[in-house]
Enzyme design. Structure first.
Site, mmCIF file in Angstrom:
data_model
loop_
_atom_site.group_PDB
_atom_site.id
_atom_site.type_symbol
_atom_site.label_atom_id
_atom_site.label_comp_id
_atom_site.label_asym_id
_atom_site.label_seq_id
_atom_site.Cartn_x
_atom_site.Cartn_y
_atom_site.Cartn_z
ATOM 1 N N HIS A 31 1.860 4.509 -2.963
ATOM 2 C CA HIS A 31 1.028 5.601 -2.520
ATOM 3 C C HIS A 31 2.270 6.354 -3.571
ATOM 4 C CE1 HIS A 31 -2.529 6.429 -0.172
ATOM 5 N NE2 HIS A 31 -1.417 6.107 0.677
ATOM 6 N N GLU B 70 -6.657 6.947 -1.354
ATOM 7 C CA GLU B 70 -6.721 5.828 -0.449
ATOM 8 C C GLU B 70 -6.707 3.938 -1.253
ATOM 9 O OE1 GLU B 70 -5.205 4.931 3.090
ATOM 10 O OE2 GLU B 70 -3.976 6.408 2.622
ATOM 11 N N HIS C 10 0.688 -1.241 0.737
ATOM 12 C CA HIS C 10 0.062 -0.142 0.071
ATOM 13 C C HIS C 10 0.920 1.278 -0.061
ATOM 14 C CE1 HIS C 10 -3.682 2.543 0.962
ATOM 15 N NE2 HIS C 10 -2.410 2.972 1.796
ATOM 16 N N GLU C 11 1.777 1.293 0.945
ATOM 17 C CA GLU C 11 3.299 2.677 1.128
ATOM 18 C C GLU C 11 4.193 2.553 -0.608
ATOM 19 O OE1 GLU C 11 2.824 4.291 3.259
ATOM 20 O OE2 GLU C 11 1.208 3.631 4.483
#
Ligand code: ZN
Length: 282
Positions: free
Chosen positions: A141, A199, A137-138
């Site tokens: 981003h 998100e 997920h990071e």
């Protein structure tokens, strides 16, 4: 037709700045497209500028936080991070750091590929697959350039004069402005929440990365479920830091569940090894 009335004198004073920003926007507006999702993005900041500002902020985090010297923990985060970075095929100066603090359940990424994971979060992620869900997920981003989008929005709104000076005028006074625009709060290591669009996009692409790297995407649901349970156990009084910027709502978990078939299609075929971390990944 009051909407067409000439602006009052007070807002005229702000006009030169607004015009300068508009000129900047016109000169630099580049419509980028987010990888995988195809969403068009409004980005005024170059990848190089983004990486430079991210590296500066990372230096500050490294100086202020207690960086772990625990070889096993460092190896775990670098191994998982390296595999996910390789799966993303994004050329960034990736660095994966462990912050020694069992009280803080958090992880975040800075533009240019500097990822920080707190030991408090590592304890909660019971398997490598669960930790890979957070790291994926990071990393998403970063590759989706959400930080650059955030900065571009504040530039376009005329809120980022200091940032504009730093980016285009060579001033070095904009570190604070960058932090504000990027969403780094007064406490280093706490990023303001991203928008829901960002998100969901990071969830979707992060799941694809973890699958490509050979981790089971379904582990994301186990991790989010445990985060939610931990928050409810504390009576919502002290939700984990990661949860305050990544709300684990039923709706979000449902969305992740719906994303799993797409992600699982990227799992390496049985018997074929997952990609190894490229040499030089820190
Ligand atoms: Zn996020």
């Amino acid at each position: 037709m009051s909407a067409h009335r000439f602006p009052p004198a007070r807002s005229l004073r702000a006009l030169p700045t607004a015009l300068a920003v508009l000129a900047l926007v016109a000169a630099l507006a580049a419509c980028a497209t987010a990888p995988y999702t195809g969403r068009s993005q409004f980005i005024l900041v170059s990848a190089g500028q983004e990486a430079r500002l991210g590296a500066e902020a990372a230096k500050e985090v490294l100086a202020k936080e207690k960086i772990s010297t625990d070889k096993a923990k460092i190896e775990r985060v670098r191994r998982i991070g390296g595999r996910i970075a390789a799966a993303s095929q994004a050329e960034q100066a990736w660095e994966f750091h462990v912050v020694e603090n069992d009280e803080i359940v958090n992880a975040f990424a800075l533009p240019g590929g500097k990822v920080f994971v707190y030991t408090g979060l590592m304890r909660l992620a019971r398997s490598d697959d669960e930790l890979a869900a957070v790291v994926g997920h990071e990393v998403a981003h970063v590759t989706l350039r959400h930080g650059a989008e955030r900065m571009s929005q504040s530039l376009a709104l005329g809120l980022g004069e200091q940032l504009a000076l730093t980016l285009y005028g060579g001033s070095s006074a904009g570190a604070q402005a960058f932090k504000v625009a990027y969403g780094i709060g007064a406490n280093v290591g706490v990023l303001l929440p991203y928008s829901r669009t960002h998100e969901y996009e990071a969830d979707r692409v992060g799941l694809v990365y973890m699958a490509k790297a050979g981790y089971e995407p379904g582990a994301a649901l186990d991790f989010w479920g445990r985060m939610l349970a931990q928050s409810q156990a504390s009576g919502g009084k002290r939700p984990p830091e990661f949860l305050s910027t990544h709300p684990a709502t039923e709706k979000r978990m449902e969305a992740i569940r719906a994303m799993l078939p797409e992600a699982r299609a990227h799992l390496p075929a049985k018997g074929r090894p997952a990609p190894a971390a490229p040499a030089g990944t820190l």
